[in-house]
Write a protein that holds these residues in place. Structure first.
Motif, short mmCIF file in Angstrom:
data_model
loop_
_atom_site.label_atom_id
_atom_site.label_comp_id
_atom_site.label_asym_id
_atom_site.label_seq_id
_atom_site.Cartn_x
_atom_site.Cartn_y
_atom_site.Cartn_z
N CYS A 41 0.90 -1.07 0.19
CA CYS A 41 -0.17 0.00 0.03
C CYS A 41 1.00 1.30 0.12
CB CYS A 41 -0.95 -0.02 1.35
SG CYS A 41 -0.14 -0.03 2.91
N SER A 42 0.26 2.37 -0.36
CA SER A 42 0.96 3.65 -0.05
C SER A 42 1.00 3.94 1.37
CB SER A 42 0.13 4.86 -0.67
OG SER A 42 0.68 6.02 -0.47
N TYR A 43 2.04 3.45 2.10
CA TYR A 43 2.32 3.39 3.73
C TYR A 43 2.08 4.95 4.29
CZ TYR A 43 7.17 3.90 2.19
OH TYR A 43 8.35 4.10 1.70
N PHE A 44 2.50 5.93 3.70
CA PHE A 44 2.48 7.14 4.42
C PHE A 44 1.03 7.46 4.68
CE2 PHE A 44 6.28 7.96 1.57
CZ PHE A 44 7.28 8.10 2.89
N GLN A 45 0.14 7.03 3.90
CA GLN A 45 -1.43 7.51 4.53
C GLN A 45 -1.93 6.29 5.47
OE1 GLN A 45 -0.31 7.69 1.13
NE2 GLN A 45 -0.08 9.82 1.08
N ARG A 46 -1.57 5.01 5.06
CA ARG A 46 -2.34 3.95 5.84
C ARG A 46 -1.44 3.41 7.22
NH1 ARG A 46 -4.99 0.54 0.92
NH2 ARG A 46 -5.82 2.37 -0.33
N VAL A 47 -0.17 3.42 7.21
CA VAL A 47 0.49 2.60 7.98
C VAL A 47 1.30 3.51 8.90
CG1 VAL A 47 2.28 0.77 8.39
CG2 VAL A 47 0.71 0.64 6.24
N GLN A 48 2.34 4.29 8.31
CA GLN A 48 3.25 5.07 9.04
C GLN A 48 2.59 6.38 9.46
OE1 GLN A 48 6.10 3.74 9.86
NE2 GLN A 48 5.76 2.13 8.43
N LYS A 49 2.76 6.51 10.89
CA LYS A 49 2.26 8.07 11.61
C LYS A 49 3.53 8.73 11.80
CE LYS A 49 -1.77 6.06 11.30
NZ LYS A 49 -2.76 6.33 10.40
N ASN A 82 13.70 -1.51 -2.05
CA ASN A 82 12.60 -2.52 -2.29
C ASN A 82 12.29 -3.06 -0.81
OD1 ASN A 82 11.89 -5.67 -2.62
ND2 ASN A 82 10.89 -4.30 -3.92
N TYR A 83 13.27 -3.55 -0.09
CA TYR A 83 13.25 -3.88 1.16
C TYR A 83 12.52 -2.89 2.42
CZ TYR A 83 16.38 -7.93 -0.21
OH TYR A 83 16.98 -9.00 -0.86
N LEU A 84 13.12 -1.72 2.10
CA LEU A 84 12.81 -0.55 2.87
C LEU A 84 11.23 -0.11 2.62
CD1 LEU A 84 13.80 1.84 4.60
CD2 LEU A 84 13.59 3.03 2.48
N ASP A 85 10.70 -0.21 1.56
CA ASP A 85 9.49 -0.01 1.10
C ASP A 85 8.48 -1.11 1.61
OD1 ASP A 85 10.03 2.56 0.13
OD2 ASP A 85 10.32 1.85 -1.90
N ARG A 86 8.85 -2.37 1.17
CA ARG A 86 7.97 -3.35 1.49
C ARG A 86 7.89 -3.47 3.58
NH1 ARG A 86 10.91 -8.02 -1.19
NH2 ARG A 86 9.35 -9.33 0.14
N PHE A 87 9.13 -3.14 3.99
CA PHE A 87 8.92 -3.25 5.41
C PHE A 87 8.00 -2.23 6.05
CE2 PHE A 87 10.43 -2.13 9.55
CZ PHE A 87 10.53 -3.26 10.31
N LEU A 88 8.25 -0.90 5.35
CA LEU A 88 7.32 0.32 6.12
C LEU A 88 6.08 0.06 5.42
CD1 LEU A 88 9.97 3.18 5.08
CD2 LEU A 88 9.55 2.11 7.21
N ALA A 89 5.58 -0.77 4.55
CA ALA A 89 4.29 -0.82 3.96
C ALA A 89 3.63 -1.84 4.97
CB ALA A 89 4.17 -1.40 2.84
N VAL A 90 4.19 -2.63 5.79
CA VAL A 90 3.70 -3.69 6.75
C VAL A 90 3.87 -3.34 8.28
CG1 VAL A 90 3.51 -5.37 4.93
CG2 VAL A 90 5.52 -5.23 6.68
N MET A 91 4.86 -2.60 8.66
CA MET A 91 5.26 -2.35 9.88
C MET A 91 5.43 -0.92 10.39
SD MET A 91 6.00 -4.05 12.64
CE MET A 91 6.76 -3.80 14.20
N PRO A 92 4.56 -0.14 11.28
CA PRO A 92 4.79 1.16 11.91
C PRO A 92 6.08 1.27 12.60
CG PRO A 92 2.47 0.19 12.34
CD PRO A 92 3.48 -0.96 11.95
#
Length: 294
Positions: A41-49, A82-92
């Motif tokens: 997902c686009s993690y800035f909106q959905r995962v990362q606070k 790629n690892y960085l983005d995939r991790f940030l997309a699943v882990m706050p």
């Protein structure tokens, strides 16, 4: 007779395998599985606070400088991103851990792609020793777990040779086209707005931008912008409008990067000139990513 093992400091790279490059099934397989390795997902909106886009750009720039300084394999940086983005997309993740995460991603990518992997101690040095080797190794297991040990990601670099061999490019221009394409791909990796694009689209857009930038259409009408976009779209089964939009976005990212480089030219020149001394002192990072933690 006493035997000596003479090892060169220059790593020996395997030559491209023509059996793989000329088999259309390999390219189709890459196109089929590439979506498995995109961020969910686009993690800035959905995962990362706690993490903002500018922080991701800062740590990506730092990661790129580390890979360049160490003369890492050209696949290491895009794979680490790629690892960085995939991790940030699943882990706050807290922003204070972002540079540690970037170092871990380089560490893992280096293991997969480099002949001589980067050591944990050296990566800690690049963070100005703000992290310890023990922390890096502990986080390595965390990242591996969150990515489910699925580390053989498809990245844009995997498509370069497959696409190049299907284009009517002059042989004497191939090294320059490859180099420019890899530069564009690395530039795309630093921009979070391109993180959700499939690797094949990044590769084709980067290759198209490279060919147009080198003005190869002057010698062959088949390489004009429209003809090239049509050919690239057919090779990768991509819609022309999507590919054209991606290429234009890549060119805008390049323009923005060049403008930023001109503004920071004096500071960048000083940093580049002092880089060797900084590494010897082990007292500074290539980029002050610690600002992210403030």
């Amino acid at each position: 007779m006493e035997l000596y093992c003479l090892e060169s400091d220059i790593p020996v790279r395997a030559q491209p395998d023509p059996i793989i490059l000329y088999d259309d099934r390999v390219l189709q397989s890459l196109l089929t599985i590439e979506d498995r390795f995109l961020p969910q997902c686009s993690y800035f909106q959905r995962v990362q606070k706690d993490i903002q886009p500018y922080m991701r750009r800062m740590v990506a720039g730092w990661m790129h400088e580390v890979c360049e300084e160490e003369k890492s394999n050209e696949d290491v940086f895009p794979l680490a991103i790629n690892y960085l983005d995939r991790f940030l997309a699943v882990m706050p993740t807290r922003k204070s851990y972002l540079q540690l995460l970037g170092a871990v991603c380089i560490f893992l990518a280096s293991k997969l792609k480099d002949c001589r992997q980067l050591s944990a101690e050296k990566l800690c040095m690049y963070t100005d020793n703000s992290i310890t080797p023990r922390e890096l190794l502990d986080w390595e297991l965390v990242v591996l777990g969150k990515l489910k040990w699925n580390m053989a990601s498809v990245i844009p670099n995997d498509f370069i040779e497959h696409i190049i061999r299907r284009l009517p490019l002059p042989k004497d221009k191939l090294p320059m086209v490859r180099k420019h394409t890899q530069t564009f791909i690395a530039l795309c990796a630093t921009d979070d707005r391109l993180a959700m694009n499939p690797p094949s689209m990044i590769a084709t857009g980067s290759l198209g931008a490279a060919v147009c930038g080198l003005q190869l259409d002057h010698s062959d009408q088949r390489l004009s912008r429209d003809n090239l976009t049509d050919l690239l779209a057919k090779i990768t089964n991509t819609e022309m409008d999507c590919l054209r939009a991606c290429q234009e976005q890549i060119e805008r990212v390049l323009t923005t990067s060049l403008q930023q480089g001109q503004q920071d030219g004096q500071e960048t020149g000083v940093r580049a000139g002092n880089k060797a001394r900084k590494l010897q002192d082990q007292s500074s990072t290539p980029t002050d990513v610690r600002d992210v933690n403030l």
